[in-house]
Motif scaffolding. Sequence first.
Motif, PDB file in Angstrom:
ATOM      1  N   ASN A 287       0.850  -1.190   0.000  1.00  0.00           N
ATOM      2  CA  ASN A 287       0.000   0.000   0.000  1.00  0.00           C
ATOM      3  C   ASN A 287       0.886   1.242   0.000  1.00  0.00           C
ATOM      4  N   LEU A 288       0.893   1.934  -1.122  1.00  0.00           N
ATOM      5  CA  LEU A 288       1.665   3.176  -1.277  1.00  0.00           C
ATOM      6  C   LEU A 288       0.732   4.349  -1.554  1.00  0.00           C
ATOM      7  N   SER A 289      -0.540   4.188  -1.239  1.00  0.00           N
ATOM      8  CA  SER A 289      -1.548   5.192  -1.598  1.00  0.00           C
ATOM      9  C   SER A 289      -1.385   6.491  -0.815  1.00  0.00           C
ATOM     10  N   CYS A 290      -1.983   7.546  -1.373  1.00  0.00           N
ATOM     11  CA  CYS A 290      -2.065   8.853  -0.694  1.00  0.00           C
ATOM     12  C   CYS A 290      -0.691   9.401  -0.354  1.00  0.00           C
ATOM     13  N   ASN A 291       0.143   9.469  -1.389  1.00  0.00           N
ATOM     14  CA  ASN A 291       1.443  10.111  -1.286  1.00  0.00           C
ATOM     15  C   ASN A 291       1.605  11.041  -2.488  1.00  0.00           C
ATOM     16  N   GLY A 292       2.833  11.380  -2.819  1.00  0.00           N
ATOM     17  CA  GLY A 292       3.100  12.216  -3.994  1.00  0.00           C
ATOM     18  C   GLY A 292       4.019  11.510  -4.961  1.00  0.00           C
ATOM     19  N   LEU A 293       3.845  10.213  -5.110  1.00  0.00           N
ATOM     20  CA  LEU A 293       4.732   9.418  -5.959  1.00  0.00           C
ATOM     21  C   LEU A 293       4.513   9.733  -7.433  1.00  0.00           C
ATOM     22  N   THR A 294       5.605   9.724  -8.186  1.00  0.00           N
ATOM     23  CA  THR A 294       5.568  10.060  -9.603  1.00  0.00           C
ATOM     24  C   THR A 294       6.243   8.964 -10.423  1.00  0.00           C
ATOM     25  N   GLY A 295       6.148   9.105 -11.748  1.00  0.00           N
ATOM     26  CA  GLY A 295       6.815   8.170 -12.639  1.00  0.00           C
ATOM     27  C   GLY A 295       5.984   6.937 -12.919  1.00  0.00           C
ATOM     28  N   PRO A 296       6.544   6.002 -13.664  1.00  0.00           N
ATOM     29  CA  PRO A 296       5.808   4.789 -14.033  1.00  0.00           C
ATOM     30  C   PRO A 296       5.918   3.702 -12.975  1.00  0.00           C
ATOM     31  N   ILE A 297       5.094   2.681 -13.129  1.00  0.00           N
ATOM     32  CA  ILE A 297       5.227   1.465 -12.321  1.00  0.00           C
ATOM     33  C   ILE A 297       6.421   0.689 -12.871  1.00  0.00           C
ATOM     34  N   PRO A 298       7.424   0.403 -12.058  1.00  0.00           N
ATOM     35  CA  PRO A 298       8.596  -0.305 -12.582  1.00  0.00           C
ATOM     36  C   PRO A 298       8.220  -1.683 -13.123  1.00  0.00           C
ATOM     37  N   PRO A 299       8.817  -2.093 -14.237  1.00  0.00           N
ATOM     38  CA  PRO A 299       8.496  -3.418 -14.784  1.00  0.00           C
ATOM     39  C   PRO A 299       8.809  -4.554 -13.826  1.00  0.00           C
ATOM     40  N   LEU A 312      -2.160   1.737  -5.099  1.00  0.00           N
ATOM     41  CA  LEU A 312      -1.279   2.827  -5.545  1.00  0.00           C
ATOM     42  C   LEU A 312      -2.087   4.110  -5.733  1.00  0.00           C
ATOM     43  N   SER A 313      -3.297   4.140  -5.217  1.00  0.00           N
ATOM     44  CA  SER A 313      -4.213   5.254  -5.486  1.00  0.00           C
ATOM     45  C   SER A 313      -3.732   6.565  -4.874  1.00  0.00           C
ATOM     46  N   HIS A 314      -4.268   7.651  -5.424  1.00  0.00           N
ATOM     47  CA  HIS A 314      -4.002   8.998  -4.897  1.00  0.00           C
ATOM     48  C   HIS A 314      -2.503   9.318  -4.894  1.00  0.00           C
ATOM     49  N   ASN A 315      -1.900   9.163  -6.072  1.00  0.00           N
ATOM     50  CA  ASN A 315      -0.525   9.597  -6.295  1.00  0.00           C
ATOM     51  C   ASN A 315      -0.484  10.378  -7.602  1.00  0.00           C
ATOM     52  N   LYS A 316       0.697  10.484  -8.201  1.00  0.00           N
ATOM     53  CA  LYS A 316       0.849  11.166  -9.492  1.00  0.00           C
ATOM     54  C   LYS A 316       1.563  10.241 -10.474  1.00  0.00           C
ATOM     55  N   LEU A 317       1.283   8.961 -10.329  1.00  0.00           N
ATOM     56  CA  LEU A 317       1.927   7.968 -11.176  1.00  0.00           C
ATOM     57  C   LEU A 317       1.405   8.061 -12.607  1.00  0.00           C
ATOM     58  N   GLU A 318       2.235   7.630 -13.549  1.00  0.00           N
ATOM     59  CA  GLU A 318       1.864   7.728 -14.963  1.00  0.00           C
ATOM     60  C   GLU A 318       2.394   6.521 -15.715  1.00  0.00           C
ATOM     61  N   GLY A 319       2.242   6.539 -17.011  1.00  0.00           N
ATOM     62  CA  GLY A 319       2.681   5.416 -17.828  1.00  0.00           C
ATOM     63  C   GLY A 319       1.573   4.396 -17.987  1.00  0.00           C
ATOM     64  N   ASP A 320       1.952   3.157 -18.349  1.00  0.00           N
ATOM     65  CA  ASP A 320       0.935   2.131 -18.579  1.00  0.00           C
ATOM     66  C   ASP A 320       0.910   1.127 -17.427  1.00  0.00           C
ATOM     67  N   LEU A 321      -0.015   0.198 -17.542  1.00  0.00           N
ATOM     68  CA  LEU A 321      -0.257  -0.770 -16.466  1.00  0.00           C
ATOM     69  C   LEU A 321       0.282  -2.153 -16.796  1.00  0.00           C
ATOM     70  N   ALA A 322       1.134  -2.244 -17.791  1.00  0.00           N
ATOM     71  CA  ALA A 322       1.658  -3.542 -18.221  1.00  0.00           C
ATOM     72  C   ALA A 322       2.323  -4.332 -17.097  1.00  0.00           C
ATOM     73  N   PRO A 323       3.056  -3.676 -16.170  1.00  0.00           N
ATOM     74  CA  PRO A 323       3.704  -4.457 -15.093  1.00  0.00           C
ATOM     75  C   PRO A 323       2.726  -5.185 -14.178  1.00  0.00           C
ATOM     76  N   LEU A 324       1.449  -4.827 -14.232  1.00  0.00           N
ATOM     77  CA  LEU A 324       0.469  -5.459 -13.343  1.00  0.00           C
ATOM     78  C   LEU A 324      -0.174  -6.693 -13.968  1.00  0.00           C
ATOM     79  N   ALA A 325       0.129  -6.948 -15.239  1.00  0.00           N
ATOM     80  CA  ALA A 325      -0.574  -7.996 -15.972  1.00  0.00           C
ATOM     81  C   ALA A 325      -0.343  -9.386 -15.385  1.00  0.00           C
ATOM     82  N   GLY A 326       0.820  -9.611 -14.786  1.00  0.00           N
ATOM     83  CA  GLY A 326       1.129 -10.946 -14.280  1.00  0.00           C
ATOM     84  C   GLY A 326       0.811 -11.171 -12.826  1.00  0.00           C
ATOM     85  N   LEU A 327       0.144 -10.218 -12.188  1.00  0.00           N
ATOM     86  CA  LEU A 327      -0.143 -10.346 -10.753  1.00  0.00           C
ATOM     87  C   LEU A 327      -1.427 -11.151 -10.563  1.00  0.00           C
ATOM     88  N   ASP A 328      -1.309 -12.456 -10.721  1.00  0.00           N
ATOM     89  CA  ASP A 328      -2.475 -13.338 -10.797  1.00  0.00           C
ATOM     90  C   ASP A 328      -3.204 -13.520  -9.478  1.00  0.00           C
TER      91      ASP A 328
END
Length: 343
Positions: A287-299, A312-328
């Motif tokens: 849980n990293l929510s409600c911060n000021g995190l930036t940049g993409p989700i690392p692969p 990861l809600s309530h941040n300033k993250l950007e990019g795509d969601l591809a790194p989450l695809a394998g979190l089964d």
Amino acid sequence: MNSLSGTIPLSLGGLSELQEFMISSNNVSGSIPSNLSNASNLLQLQLDTNQISGLIPPELGMLSNLTVFFAWQNQLEGSIPSSLSSCTDLQALNLSHNSLTGSIPPGLFQLQSLAKLLLISNDISGSLPPEIGNCSSLVRLRLGNNRITGGIPREIGSLKRLNFLDLSSNRLSGTVPSEIGGCTELQMIDLSNNILQGHLPDSLSYVSGLQVLDASFNQFDGQIPASLGRLMSLNKLILSKNSLSGFIPSALGLCSSLQLLDLSSNELTGGIPMELGRIEALEIALNLSCNGLTGPIPPQMSALNKLSILDLSHNKLEGDLAPLAGLDNLVSLNISYNNFAVR
């Protein structure tokens, strides 16, 4: 199964040979009789999980051979008698889940055999006395859910055998003394729900066997110490609801046993360290929510295939969601209120 009921049956006279008096988990009411002090050879007094009310008789301090006194889960009130510090052989005192008031008698911390002191969920006030450092045999100290004020005494660092420290849900203030690093046997530290402030001490990294650190719901500020990465046994790190700032230390990726990491509701900035993706044990929550995190989700985050909850809600993250695809194994995913691109 039948249970006892009525009051404690101690109007009888001959108590001098009694060594154990155990009536746990019955329907006993009334008060603790003061003539129990006549049981001069009493070793164990277990009255827990009943409906016993009234005061703890100060006369119990006359039980010089007493090693165990359990009276948790009753309706006791009034203060803890200072006379209990005369029970010099006392090893375990559990008065949790009552309505006790007043402060903790400093003399209890002079008891050289006391290994367990549990006073959870009462209405105890006052401060933690510096005498706390004198109780060298203390292994378990649980004072959660009371109204204890003041600071954490630096003398706590003298408790070399302490492995369980629960000071949660009180009104403790000030900083966490660096001397806490002297409690090298600690496995669990719960400081949550207080008004502690200042920086988390680097000395926590000396507590090499620490498994749980919960400092949530306080006023801690400054950076998360990178030295926490030395805690190879840590499986729960909860620092939510503070004012911590700066970057998330990449060294946290060295905490190979970490199952839960909650850094939510702080003032953290920068990116999500790719090193967090190396924590194979991370399975309960990140849980990293409600911060000021930036940049993409690392692969590298795609390797967290045991993870159940990701927020990861309530941040300033950007990019795509591809790194989450394998979190089964995810059962909860919250990425709302960011700047992700949908493709």
